[in-house]
Motif scaffolding. Structure first.
Motif, PDB file in Angstrom:
ATOM      1  N   VAL A 152       0.872  -1.182   0.000  1.00  0.00           N
ATOM      2  CA  VAL A 152       0.000   0.000   0.000  1.00  0.00           C
ATOM      3  C   VAL A 152       0.906   1.229   0.000  1.00  0.00           C
ATOM      4  O   VAL A 152       1.823   1.331   0.824  1.00  0.00           O
ATOM      5  CB  VAL A 152      -0.917   0.028   1.242  1.00  0.00           C
ATOM      6  CG1 VAL A 152      -1.854   1.236   1.176  1.00  0.00           C
ATOM      7  CG2 VAL A 152      -1.715  -1.266   1.369  1.00  0.00           C
ATOM      8  N   SER A 153       0.666   2.151  -0.915  1.00  0.00           N
ATOM      9  CA  SER A 153       1.522   3.324  -1.003  1.00  0.00           C
ATOM     10  C   SER A 153       0.722   4.522  -1.501  1.00  0.00           C
ATOM     11  O   SER A 153      -0.366   4.378  -2.067  1.00  0.00           O
ATOM     12  CB  SER A 153       2.706   3.065  -1.938  1.00  0.00           C
ATOM     13  OG  SER A 153       2.247   2.757  -3.248  1.00  0.00           O
ATOM     14  N   LEU A 154       1.257   5.712  -1.270  1.00  0.00           N
ATOM     15  CA  LEU A 154       0.702   6.936  -1.837  1.00  0.00           C
ATOM     16  C   LEU A 154       1.500   7.285  -3.083  1.00  0.00           C
ATOM     17  O   LEU A 154       2.732   7.295  -3.050  1.00  0.00           O
ATOM     18  CB  LEU A 154       0.770   8.077  -0.828  1.00  0.00           C
ATOM     19  CG  LEU A 154      -0.286   8.055   0.286  1.00  0.00           C
ATOM     20  CD1 LEU A 154       0.043   9.122   1.330  1.00  0.00           C
ATOM     21  CD2 LEU A 154      -1.677   8.287  -0.283  1.00  0.00           C
ATOM     22  N   ARG A 155       0.806   7.567  -4.162  1.00  0.00           N
ATOM     23  CA  ARG A 155       1.474   7.887  -5.414  1.00  0.00           C
ATOM     24  C   ARG A 155       0.996   9.234  -5.957  1.00  0.00           C
ATOM     25  O   ARG A 155      -0.181   9.572  -5.871  1.00  0.00           O
ATOM     26  CB  ARG A 155       1.221   6.788  -6.453  1.00  0.00           C
ATOM     27  CG  ARG A 155       1.887   5.473  -6.095  1.00  0.00           C
ATOM     28  CD  ARG A 155       1.966   4.559  -7.276  1.00  0.00           C
ATOM     29  NE  ARG A 155       2.696   3.352  -6.964  1.00  0.00           N
ATOM     30  CZ  ARG A 155       2.976   2.401  -7.854  1.00  0.00           C
ATOM     31  NH1 ARG A 155       2.567   2.525  -9.103  1.00  0.00           N
ATOM     32  NH2 ARG A 155       3.665   1.333  -7.508  1.00  0.00           N
ATOM     33  N   ASP A 177       4.574  -6.999   7.262  1.00  0.00           N
ATOM     34  CA  ASP A 177       5.153  -6.541   8.525  1.00  0.00           C
ATOM     35  C   ASP A 177       4.156  -5.752   9.370  1.00  0.00           C
ATOM     36  O   ASP A 177       4.409  -5.501  10.561  1.00  0.00           O
ATOM     37  CB  ASP A 177       6.386  -5.673   8.261  1.00  0.00           C
ATOM     38  CG  ASP A 177       7.566  -6.492   7.750  1.00  0.00           C
ATOM     39  OD1 ASP A 177       7.507  -7.735   7.855  1.00  0.00           O
ATOM     40  OD2 ASP A 177       8.529  -5.892   7.244  1.00  0.00           O
ATOM     41  N   LEU A 178       3.036  -5.350   8.767  1.00  0.00           N
ATOM     42  CA  LEU A 178       1.999  -4.655   9.524  1.00  0.00           C
ATOM     43  C   LEU A 178       1.284  -5.636  10.443  1.00  0.00           C
ATOM     44  O   LEU A 178       1.230  -6.837  10.157  1.00  0.00           O
ATOM     45  CB  LEU A 178       0.990  -4.008   8.564  1.00  0.00           C
ATOM     46  CG  LEU A 178       1.536  -2.933   7.619  1.00  0.00           C
ATOM     47  CD1 LEU A 178       0.448  -2.510   6.639  1.00  0.00           C
ATOM     48  CD2 LEU A 178       2.051  -1.727   8.396  1.00  0.00           C
ATOM     49  N   ARG A 183      -3.731  -5.020   8.648  1.00  0.00           N
ATOM     50  CA  ARG A 183      -3.865  -5.742   7.377  1.00  0.00           C
ATOM     51  C   ARG A 183      -5.332  -6.052   7.088  1.00  0.00           C
ATOM     52  O   ARG A 183      -5.810  -5.861   5.964  1.00  0.00           O
ATOM     53  CB  ARG A 183      -3.046  -7.036   7.410  1.00  0.00           C
ATOM     54  CG  ARG A 183      -1.541  -6.818   7.516  1.00  0.00           C
ATOM     55  CD  ARG A 183      -0.777  -8.065   7.080  1.00  0.00           C
ATOM     56  NE  ARG A 183      -1.202  -9.258   7.792  1.00  0.00           N
ATOM     57  CZ  ARG A 183      -0.648  -9.698   8.920  1.00  0.00           C
ATOM     58  NH1 ARG A 183       0.362  -9.028   9.461  1.00  0.00           N
ATOM     59  NH2 ARG A 183      -1.075 -10.801   9.508  1.00  0.00           N
ATOM     60  N   ASP A 184      -6.057  -6.519   8.086  1.00  0.00           N
ATOM     61  CA  ASP A 184      -7.482  -6.832   7.892  1.00  0.00           C
ATOM     62  C   ASP A 184      -8.272  -5.579   7.523  1.00  0.00           C
ATOM     63  O   ASP A 184      -9.190  -5.631   6.693  1.00  0.00           O
ATOM     64  CB  ASP A 184      -8.065  -7.461   9.158  1.00  0.00           C
ATOM     65  CG  ASP A 184      -7.562  -8.875   9.399  1.00  0.00           C
ATOM     66  OD1 ASP A 184      -7.009  -9.469   8.449  1.00  0.00           O
ATOM     67  OD2 ASP A 184      -7.710  -9.370  10.529  1.00  0.00           O
ATOM     68  N   ALA A 185      -7.917  -4.454   8.146  1.00  0.00           N
ATOM     69  CA  ALA A 185      -8.624  -3.212   7.851  1.00  0.00           C
ATOM     70  C   ALA A 185      -8.407  -2.790   6.399  1.00  0.00           C
ATOM     71  O   ALA A 185      -9.351  -2.321   5.728  1.00  0.00           O
ATOM     72  CB  ALA A 185      -8.156  -2.110   8.799  1.00  0.00           C
ATOM     73  N   PHE A 186      -7.191  -2.944   5.878  1.00  0.00           N
ATOM     74  CA  PHE A 186      -6.931  -2.610   4.484  1.00  0.00           C
ATOM     75  C   PHE A 186      -7.697  -3.545   3.545  1.00  0.00           C
ATOM     76  O   PHE A 186      -8.211  -3.119   2.507  1.00  0.00           O
ATOM     77  CB  PHE A 186      -5.432  -2.672   4.182  1.00  0.00           C
ATOM     78  CG  PHE A 186      -4.707  -1.394   4.480  1.00  0.00           C
ATOM     79  CD1 PHE A 186      -5.086  -0.208   3.872  1.00  0.00           C
ATOM     80  CD2 PHE A 186      -3.633  -1.366   5.355  1.00  0.00           C
ATOM     81  CE1 PHE A 186      -4.412   0.984   4.124  1.00  0.00           C
ATOM     82  CE2 PHE A 186      -2.962  -0.183   5.640  1.00  0.00           C
ATOM     83  CZ  PHE A 186      -3.354   1.001   5.019  1.00  0.00           C
ATOM     84  N   HIS A 187      -7.769  -4.818   3.902  1.00  0.00           N
ATOM     85  CA  HIS A 187      -8.553  -5.746   3.084  1.00  0.00           C
ATOM     86  C   HIS A 187     -10.025  -5.331   3.065  1.00  0.00           C
ATOM     87  O   HIS A 187     -10.683  -5.379   2.011  1.00  0.00           O
ATOM     88  CB  HIS A 187      -8.412  -7.174   3.623  1.00  0.00           C
ATOM     89  CG  HIS A 187      -7.180  -7.877   3.140  1.00  0.00           C
ATOM     90  ND1 HIS A 187      -7.054  -8.376   1.862  1.00  0.00           N
ATOM     91  CD2 HIS A 187      -6.008  -8.164   3.764  1.00  0.00           C
ATOM     92  CE1 HIS A 187      -5.869  -8.944   1.719  1.00  0.00           C
ATOM     93  NE2 HIS A 187      -5.213  -8.827   2.856  1.00  0.00           N
TER      94      HIS A 187
END
Length: 235
Positions: A152-155, A177-178, A183-187
């Motif tokens: 996950v990154s800002l571009r 590494d998170l 990780r679950d929240a991003f999913h």
């Protein structure tokens, strides 16, 4: 199996609109052809045979993307996103390619490897907001029954991009590494925006058609180039 299928993929829907470069091939002269001219003729004949074989194949069944995603106009002929949608004030775009095209295998698995290629897609998901200079970018692996986030990154958005910024952009921590909660929240974040394994059937079919169009265009372009080269030698 997949690579062979691409080489002879569906073309009836698209083949009729393609120009046949083979009609421009000059007939052989009565004199003995030079080695270079003979090689050109062999290449042209082979390209023509492959082109015709590919045209005879039936197109894959038409699959519509899951609502509310829509196909980006002209995406089959370009290198941009394949799908887009809005989510509130956000614009969601999705680009796709095969994982095998990024990380080629060692080729020792035979046809099993080809079959796996069709079930492993690389997804680029961009979430942008009006007036924001950056978008949230997810690099994901998409399978028939799962979607995994790799990073996950800002571009920097295209309208605000610069080579200096791109070169110095930090792509974020290694996703694994998170902690599990993050990780679950991003999913959940991407799933709320409709990005899940439900996209897989359409994106696989879309890639199949795109690869076939690229292949047919390659036969056509190379054939025209060799044909023009051959005609120049004949003068």
């Amino acid at each position: 199996m997949w690579r062979k299928a691409i080489a002879t993929a569906a073309a009836r829907r698209f083949g009729a609109a393609l120009h046949h470069p083979w009609r421009t091939i000059a007939r052989p002269h009565s004199t003995t052809a030079s080695p270079s001219t003979a090689v050109d003729s062999i290449i042209l004949r082979s390209l023509k045979e492959h082109y015709i074989d590919a045209q005879k194949m039936n197109p894959p069944p038409k699959i519509n993307p899951p609502s509310p995603f829509t196909v980006v106009q002209g995406s089959l002929d370009g290198n941009g996103p394949a799908l887009k949608r809005t989510y509130g004030r956000e614009e969601i775009t999705i680009s796709v390619m095969r994982i095998a095209n990024i990380i080629p295998g060692d080729g020792e698995g035979g046809e099993d490897d080809d079959a796996d290629d069709t079930n492993q897609l690389c997804l680029h998901l961009d979430v942008s907001k009006p007036g924001q200079k950056e978008s949230l970018h997810f690099l994901c692996a998409l399978y028939p029954d799962a979607l995994g986030i790799h990073s996950v990154s800002l571009r920097r958005n295209a309208d605000f991009s610069s080579s200096l910024h791109v070169a110095s952009t930090y792509n974020g921590p290694v996703f694994e590494d998170l902690d599990e909660t993050t990780r679950d929240a991003f999913h959940n974040y991407v799933e709320e925006r409709g990005v899940s394994e439900s996209l897989f059937p359409f994106l696989r079919a879309w890639l199949y058609v795109k690869d076939h169009r690229n292949l047919m265009q390659w036969f056509k372009s190379v054939g025209i180039f060799i044909s023009e080269n051959k005609k120049a030698k004949d003068y």
